[in-house]
Design an enzyme around this catalytic site. Structure first.
Site, short mmCIF file in Angstrom:
data_model
loop_
_atom_site.label_atom_id
_atom_site.label_comp_id
_atom_site.label_asym_id
_atom_site.label_seq_id
_atom_site.Cartn_x
_atom_site.Cartn_y
_atom_site.Cartn_z
N SER A 135 125.76 29.65 84.09
CA SER A 135 125.72 29.65 82.64
C SER A 135 127.08 29.15 82.15
O SER A 135 128.10 29.77 82.42
CB SER A 135 125.43 31.06 82.14
OG SER A 135 125.49 31.09 80.73
N LYS A 161 122.98 25.83 82.98
CA LYS A 161 122.56 26.28 81.63
C LYS A 161 123.72 26.13 80.68
O LYS A 161 124.83 26.57 80.98
CB LYS A 161 122.09 27.73 81.76
CG LYS A 161 122.18 28.60 80.50
CD LYS A 161 121.48 29.92 80.72
CE LYS A 161 122.19 31.07 80.03
NZ LYS A 161 121.54 32.37 80.29
N LYS A 163 125.40 26.91 77.02
CA LYS A 163 125.38 27.68 75.78
C LYS A 163 125.49 26.68 74.64
O LYS A 163 126.30 25.74 74.70
CB LYS A 163 126.57 28.64 75.77
CG LYS A 163 126.44 29.77 76.79
CD LYS A 163 125.30 30.69 76.42
CE LYS A 163 125.30 31.94 77.28
NZ LYS A 163 124.18 32.83 76.91
N ASP A 189 120.87 27.62 76.12
CA ASP A 189 120.71 29.00 75.65
C ASP A 189 121.45 29.15 74.32
O ASP A 189 122.68 29.08 74.28
CB ASP A 189 121.28 29.98 76.69
CG ASP A 189 121.04 31.44 76.31
OD1 ASP A 189 120.41 31.68 75.25
OD2 ASP A 189 121.47 32.33 77.07
N GLU A 214 116.30 28.36 76.34
CA GLU A 214 116.37 29.83 76.26
C GLU A 214 116.72 30.30 74.85
O GLU A 214 117.69 29.82 74.25
CB GLU A 214 117.43 30.30 77.28
CG GLU A 214 117.57 31.81 77.38
CD GLU A 214 118.54 32.22 78.52
OE1 GLU A 214 118.72 31.42 79.46
OE2 GLU A 214 119.09 33.33 78.44
N ASP A 239 114.82 35.77 76.23
CA ASP A 239 115.85 36.67 76.75
C ASP A 239 115.89 37.92 75.86
O ASP A 239 115.23 38.93 76.15
CB ASP A 239 117.20 35.92 76.80
CG ASP A 239 118.39 36.77 77.21
OD1 ASP A 239 118.26 38.00 77.28
OD2 ASP A 239 119.48 36.22 77.44
N LYS A 263 116.89 40.66 82.38
CA LYS A 263 118.16 41.35 82.57
C LYS A 263 117.86 42.81 82.85
O LYS A 263 117.22 43.50 82.04
CB LYS A 263 119.04 41.21 81.33
CG LYS A 263 119.61 39.80 81.21
CD LYS A 263 120.57 39.65 80.07
CE LYS A 263 121.03 38.19 80.01
NZ LYS A 263 121.55 37.84 78.69
N GLY A 291 122.24 37.34 83.55
CA GLY A 291 123.50 38.04 83.79
C GLY A 291 124.19 38.37 82.48
O GLY A 291 123.83 37.83 81.43
O1 OSB Z 1 122.34 35.17 76.99
O2 OSB Z 1 122.26 35.02 79.08
C1 OSB Z 1 122.88 35.33 78.08
C2 OSB Z 1 126.46 36.38 78.99
C3 OSB Z 1 126.67 37.38 78.05
C4 OSB Z 1 125.67 37.68 77.15
C5 OSB Z 1 124.47 36.97 77.17
C6 OSB Z 1 124.25 35.97 78.10
C7 OSB Z 1 125.28 35.66 79.01
C8 OSB Z 1 125.19 34.59 79.99
C9 OSB Z 1 126.09 34.66 81.20
O3 OSB Z 1 124.50 33.61 79.86
C10 OSB Z 1 125.35 35.04 82.44
C11 OSB Z 1 126.29 35.33 83.60
O4 OSB Z 1 126.81 34.39 84.17
O5 OSB Z 1 126.51 36.53 83.89
MG MG Z 2 120.44 34.30 77.27
#
Ligand code: OSB
Ligand code: MG
Length: 368
Positions: A135, A161, A163, A189, A214, A239, A263, A291
């Site tokens: 991510s 992925k 952001k 995402d 996402e 999510d 999660k 995560g």
């Molecule tokens: O939306 O998946 C998410 C991290 C913090 C809060 C939300 C998200 C995330 C990540 C990171 O996408 C996932 C990771 O590498 O732990």
């Molecule tokens: Mg997410």
């Protein structure tokens, strides 16, 4: 197993690199480690919610308060045959899933140790070659992002992925897509940053060629996602709004998306995760483990969970070195050619680096 002692420990860990999402920038994580003790054994879990209520309503401080005031008094001194016996104790406490999961995970670790089994096998896991995705936080420019994703692709990640957020979307994803090999899977995402009024942008994203998109819309929405899914061909991955197997069923019935980011914390722990994995397997819904920038403790739980049948896509279970100069567990979580393996030790399968944990500790409370 009679729970005769519980320890809560808030640790603070600085990320190697800050991580930007549509809801904010994270530079330091604050998580609550929950340890449960019974008859000479112990188990550990992690509350992985955010420091602020930007992802969902829970925070490190609400977790501490709910654990201390509500959960610990209900669990301490009680006996449990199996971790699933916790459900009647925890379910009446509404919401606060990440918080409840911290305790629930610890009891699963403890129970697996009592059964002398690795946690992943105790959970019923069957998969041992686990594909890993990364991510990637929002970067300064499309060029900076393109440069970064090329490096990540070279490390072997099975999916990248990105952001995204309003104004930092189409040009960024387009640049990453152009920089990567056509076979490298790319996703976005938005962490709920758009509404149906942004249909034009969402349709532009739809045209780029992503594996899935996402959580484009509101954190608590299933209905608008169904409306959107009818107008774009890229599968929607949910999510934030998925808190239970019931929510997965509702999403399926509504047509809100066809991919689930599971999660462990958000659904309240391993028991509900098992139900979701089974449901997704039986209903042809793609599933992967999300995560929350966890420490090695939470990450090791995610890896164990991801071994179950039903997990079909690369998970956000990136190696410890992606986040920390030094993780609090050994062995650390590692990845080779985009694959991680379940930990074969008994229980969670990690040793805790207690000296390091002590230096990261902000507060600790023990209940007997
Ligand atoms: O939306 O998946 C998410 C991290 C913090 C809060 C939300 C998200 C995330 C990540 C990171 O996408 C996932 C990771 O590498 O732990
Ligand atoms: Mg997410």
């Amino acid at each position: 197993m009679k729970i005769d002692r519980i320890e809560l420990r808030e640790i603070r860990m600085e990320l190697k690199n800050s991580f930007e999402t549509s809801f904010g920038v994270t530079t330091e994580r604050r998580m609550v480690l929950v340890s449960v003790y019974s008859e000479g054994l112990f188990g550990i879990g992690e509350v992985a919610c955010g420091e602020t209520p930007g992802y969902n309503h829970e925070t490190t401080d609400t977790a501490w308060s709910i654990l201390e005031d509500v959960i610990v008094p209900r669990v301490l001194g009680k006996s449990f045959e199996h971790p699933s016996d916790l459900e009647p104790v925890l379910h009446p406490i509404r919401g606060n899933h990440f918080t409840k999961a911290g305790l629930e995970m610890a009891v699963w670790d403890l129970a697996a140790k009592a059964a002398n089994m690795p946690l992943w096998k105790y959970l019923g896991g069957v998969q041992t070659e686990l594909p890993v995705g990364i991510s990637v936080g929002i970067k300064k420019s499309p060029e900076a992002l393109a440069e970064f994703v090329i490096e990540q692709e070279a490390l072997g990640y099975k999916r990248i992925k990105l952001k995204i957020g309003p104004g930092r979307d189409v040009a960024f994803v387009t640049a990453a897509r152009a920089a990567l090999k056509p076979t490298t899977k790319l996703t976005s995402d938005a962490n709920s940053a758009y509404t149906l009024a942004d249909l034009e942008v969402l349709k532009a994203l739809d045209g780029i060629g992503m594996q899935y998109m996402e959580q484009p819309l509101e954190y608590d929405d299933l209905v608008d996602h169904a409306t959107l899914q009818k107008q774009i061909k890229t599968p929607i991955c949910l999510d934030e709004p998925i808190h239970s197997v019931g929510d997965v069923r509702k999403a399926k019935e509504l047509g809100s998306g066809s991919v689930i980011n599971l999660k462990l914390g958000r659904v309240g722990g391993h028991l509900e995760s098992q139900r979701i994995a089974k449901y997704c397997l039986e209903n042809g819904i793609d599933l992967w483990a999300g995560g929350m920038l966890e420490s090695g403790v939470g990450r090791a739980h995610n890896v164990a969970m991801q071994t179950q049948a039903g997990f079909t896509l690369a998970s956000d279970t990136a190696p410890s070195s992606r986040y920390w100069s030094e993780d609090i567990i050994e062995p650390e979580i590692v990845m080779v050619n985009g694959i991680t393996h379940p930990l074969e030790g008994i229980g969670l399968g990690v040793n805790l680096k207690n000296d390091l944990i002590h230096t990261f500790t902000a507060r600790v409370a023990t209940f007997k």
